[in-house]
Design an enzyme around this catalytic site. Sequence first.
Site, PDB file in Angstrom:
ATOM      1  N   MET A 195       0.846  -1.198   0.000  1.00 54.58           N
ATOM      2  CA  MET A 195       0.000   0.000   0.000  1.00 54.58           C
ATOM      3  C   MET A 195       0.883   1.250   0.000  1.00 54.58           C
ATOM      4  O   MET A 195       0.458   2.333   0.400  1.00 54.58           O
ATOM      5  CB  MET A 195      -0.942  -0.012   1.212  1.00 54.58           C
ATOM      6  CG  MET A 195      -1.916  -1.190   1.154  1.00 54.58           C
ATOM      7  SD  MET A 195      -3.429  -0.950   2.080  1.00 54.58           S
ATOM      8  CE  MET A 195      -2.808  -0.826   3.736  1.00 54.58           C
TER       9      MET A 195
ATOM     10  N   HIS B 209       9.365  -3.508   3.174  1.00 51.50           N
ATOM     11  CA  HIS B 209       8.888  -3.750   1.802  1.00 51.50           C
ATOM     12  C   HIS B 209      10.072  -4.083   0.891  1.00 51.50           C
ATOM     13  O   HIS B 209       9.992  -4.978   0.046  1.00 51.50           O
ATOM     14  CB  HIS B 209       8.211  -2.498   1.229  1.00 51.50           C
ATOM     15  CG  HIS B 209       6.955  -2.094   1.925  1.00 51.50           C
ATOM     16  ND1 HIS B 209       6.823  -0.896   2.590  1.00 51.50           N
ATOM     17  CD2 HIS B 209       5.762  -2.721   2.042  1.00 51.50           C
ATOM     18  CE1 HIS B 209       5.600  -0.802   3.079  1.00 51.50           C
ATOM     19  NE2 HIS B 209       4.937  -1.894   2.774  1.00 51.50           N
TER      20      HIS B 209
ATOM     21  N   GLN C  25     -10.326  -2.491   2.916  1.00 53.07           N
ATOM     22  CA  GLN C  25      -9.767  -3.202   4.069  1.00 53.07           C
ATOM     23  C   GLN C  25      -9.630  -2.305   5.300  1.00 53.07           C
ATOM     24  O   GLN C  25      -9.152  -2.738   6.332  1.00 53.07           O
ATOM     25  CB  GLN C  25      -8.429  -3.858   3.719  1.00 53.07           C
ATOM     26  CG  GLN C  25      -7.257  -2.911   3.526  1.00 53.07           C
ATOM     27  CD  GLN C  25      -6.032  -3.647   3.008  1.00 53.07           C
ATOM     28  OE1 GLN C  25      -5.958  -4.041   1.845  1.00 53.07           O
ATOM     29  NE2 GLN C  25      -5.048  -3.859   3.859  1.00 53.07           N
TER      30      GLN C  25
ATOM     31  N   GLU D 133       5.846 -11.266   7.341  1.00 56.51           N
ATOM     32  CA  GLU D 133       5.292 -11.997   8.486  1.00 56.51           C
ATOM     33  C   GLU D 133       4.781 -11.054   9.579  1.00 56.51           C
ATOM     34  O   GLU D 133       4.180 -11.507  10.540  1.00 56.51           O
ATOM     35  CB  GLU D 133       6.347 -12.944   9.070  1.00 56.51           C
ATOM     36  CG  GLU D 133       6.568 -14.165   8.202  1.00 56.51           C
ATOM     37  CD  GLU D 133       7.471 -15.197   8.842  1.00 56.51           C
ATOM     38  OE1 GLU D 133       8.082 -14.909   9.893  1.00 56.51           O
ATOM     39  OE2 GLU D 133       7.572 -16.301   8.273  1.00 56.51           O
ATOM     40  N   LYS D 134       5.042  -9.754   9.437  1.00 58.46           N
ATOM     41  CA  LYS D 134       4.473  -8.838  10.438  1.00 58.46           C
ATOM     42  C   LYS D 134       2.946  -8.976  10.440  1.00 58.46           C
ATOM     43  O   LYS D 134       2.309  -8.968  11.470  1.00 58.46           O
ATOM     44  CB  LYS D 134       4.869  -7.392  10.187  1.00 58.46           C
ATOM     45  CG  LYS D 134       4.370  -6.517  11.339  1.00 58.46           C
ATOM     46  CD  LYS D 134       4.733  -5.084  11.181  1.00 58.46           C
ATOM     47  CE  LYS D 134       3.743  -4.317  10.360  1.00 58.46           C
ATOM     48  NZ  LYS D 134       2.430  -4.115  10.983  1.00 58.46           N
TER      49      LYS D 134
ATOM     50  N   GLN E  26      -2.668 -12.123   8.070  1.00 56.51           N
ATOM     51  CA  GLN E  26      -2.926 -11.825   6.652  1.00 56.51           C
ATOM     52  C   GLN E  26      -2.281 -12.890   5.752  1.00 56.51           C
ATOM     53  O   GLN E  26      -2.875 -13.344   4.775  1.00 56.51           O
ATOM     54  CB  GLN E  26      -2.377 -10.444   6.310  1.00 56.51           C
ATOM     55  CG  GLN E  26      -2.359 -10.136   4.824  1.00 56.51           C
ATOM     56  CD  GLN E  26      -1.982  -8.697   4.530  1.00 56.51           C
ATOM     57  OE1 GLN E  26      -2.805  -7.810   4.617  1.00 56.51           O
ATOM     58  NE2 GLN E  26      -0.721  -8.455   4.175  1.00 56.51           N
TER      59      GLN E  26
ATOM     60  N   SER F 136       6.679  -0.463   9.880  1.00 56.14           N
ATOM     61  CA  SER F 136       5.307  -0.327   9.397  1.00 56.14           C
ATOM     62  C   SER F 136       5.161   1.064   8.803  1.00 56.14           C
ATOM     63  O   SER F 136       5.771   2.024   9.297  1.00 56.14           O
ATOM     64  CB  SER F 136       4.344  -0.475  10.582  1.00 56.14           C
ATOM     65  OG  SER F 136       3.084   0.082  10.257  1.00 56.14           O
ATOM     66  N   SER F 137       4.345   1.159   7.751  1.00 55.14           N
ATOM     67  CA  SER F 137       4.130   2.473   7.138  1.00 55.14           C
ATOM     68  C   SER F 137       3.505   3.438   8.138  1.00 55.14           C
ATOM     69  O   SER F 137       3.667   4.648   8.042  1.00 55.14           O
ATOM     70  CB  SER F 137       3.212   2.332   5.922  1.00 55.14           C
ATOM     71  OG  SER F 137       3.799   1.448   5.000  1.00 55.14           O
TER      72      SER F 137
HETATM   73  O1  PAF Z   1      -0.110  -5.717   3.627  1.00 58.16           O
HETATM   74  C1  PAF Z   1      -0.527  -4.807   2.886  1.00 58.16           C
HETATM   75  O2  PAF Z   1       0.157  -3.831   2.614  1.00 58.16           O
HETATM   76  C2  PAF Z   1      -1.928  -4.921   2.302  1.00 58.16           C
HETATM   77  O3  PAF Z   1      -2.787  -5.524   3.200  1.00 58.16           O
HETATM   78  C3  PAF Z   1      -1.966  -5.602   0.941  1.00 58.16           C
HETATM   79  C4  PAF Z   1      -1.512  -7.052   1.022  1.00 58.16           C
HETATM   80  C5  PAF Z   1      -1.099  -4.849  -0.057  1.00 58.16           C
HETATM   81  C6  PAF Z   1      -3.399  -5.612   0.393  1.00 58.16           C
HETATM   82  O4  PAF Z   1      -3.907  -4.317   0.263  1.00 58.16           O
END
Ligand code: PAF
Length: 271
Positions: free
Chosen positions: A21, A28, A52, A140-141, A145, A177-178
């Site tokens: 995102m 990332h 989401q 894995e954070k 998900q 984390s962003s």
């Molecule tokens: O982990 C994320 O950044 C988001 O949940 C993802 C997997 C890109 C889906 O929008």
Amino acid sequence: MLPYILEQKKNGKKIGFVPTMGALHKGHLSLIEASQKENDLTVCSIFVNPTQFNNPEDLEKYPRNDKEDIEKLEAIGCDILYLPTAEDVYPGGMHSSEFDFGGIENQMEGECRPGHFNGVATVVNRLFRVTSPDAAYFGEKDYQQLAIVRKLMEIENFGFKLVGIPTFREKDGLAMSSRNVRLSPEFRAEAPKIYQFLLKAKDLCQNQDFKTVQKTIQEDFSKTELQLEYFKICDQNTLVEATSREEGKNYRAFVAVFAGKIRLIDNLQIC
Ligand code: PAF
């Protein structure tokens, strides 16, 4: 499938995919590096997925910085950036599909963020179809998900490889984390306690039962500025909360806290 990717696949290229995102950080970039090692071409997508987010303020304030992200992707040599519009991702309108993940969607993040995993699965399903990768990389954070994506792949019969990459941490242990950029200096100083308490839980689990460990950690959080939403010890495979340890199984502790208005999550394998 995106025409460029189709062409590359026809030429026998192996495609690795990293959905994000945006507001890219070293976590990332570690996913992109993992993909680059195993594939001919790496695709990164950036799309802040509205379905989401259960909290409108979180969506509105979610950090967005395409220009810096593009510079980071260029610097690391990522081959393809997919930067879709909302219409590209949701051609039929902005709504989630309903999935049955067998129950794991209703606990922890699913319980605290109603509809979250349907939103994640909807966008990931769409992104998987347009990028048609040979392997996809997730951190894995967001361990729950990752489990949801694994189930999605079973449900939708995606036959490619799913790779989980260990959490990338700041020097003081805070999981990258962003959302970290939104922490006030006070809460930024407090936030490393999340990882410290996870490590403490791991230590305590050597000779204490899970319920006692949970109680101790909950008490530890109550003495901080962090507002604990949950601390749970779960079977690492099923993600079902565990009350006692069974031989041959692995367990993971999961945390969600509010650091002021910013919600942070983390997890650690503890035994
Ligand atoms: O982990 C994320 O950044 C988001 O949940 C993802 C997997 C890109 C889906 O929008």
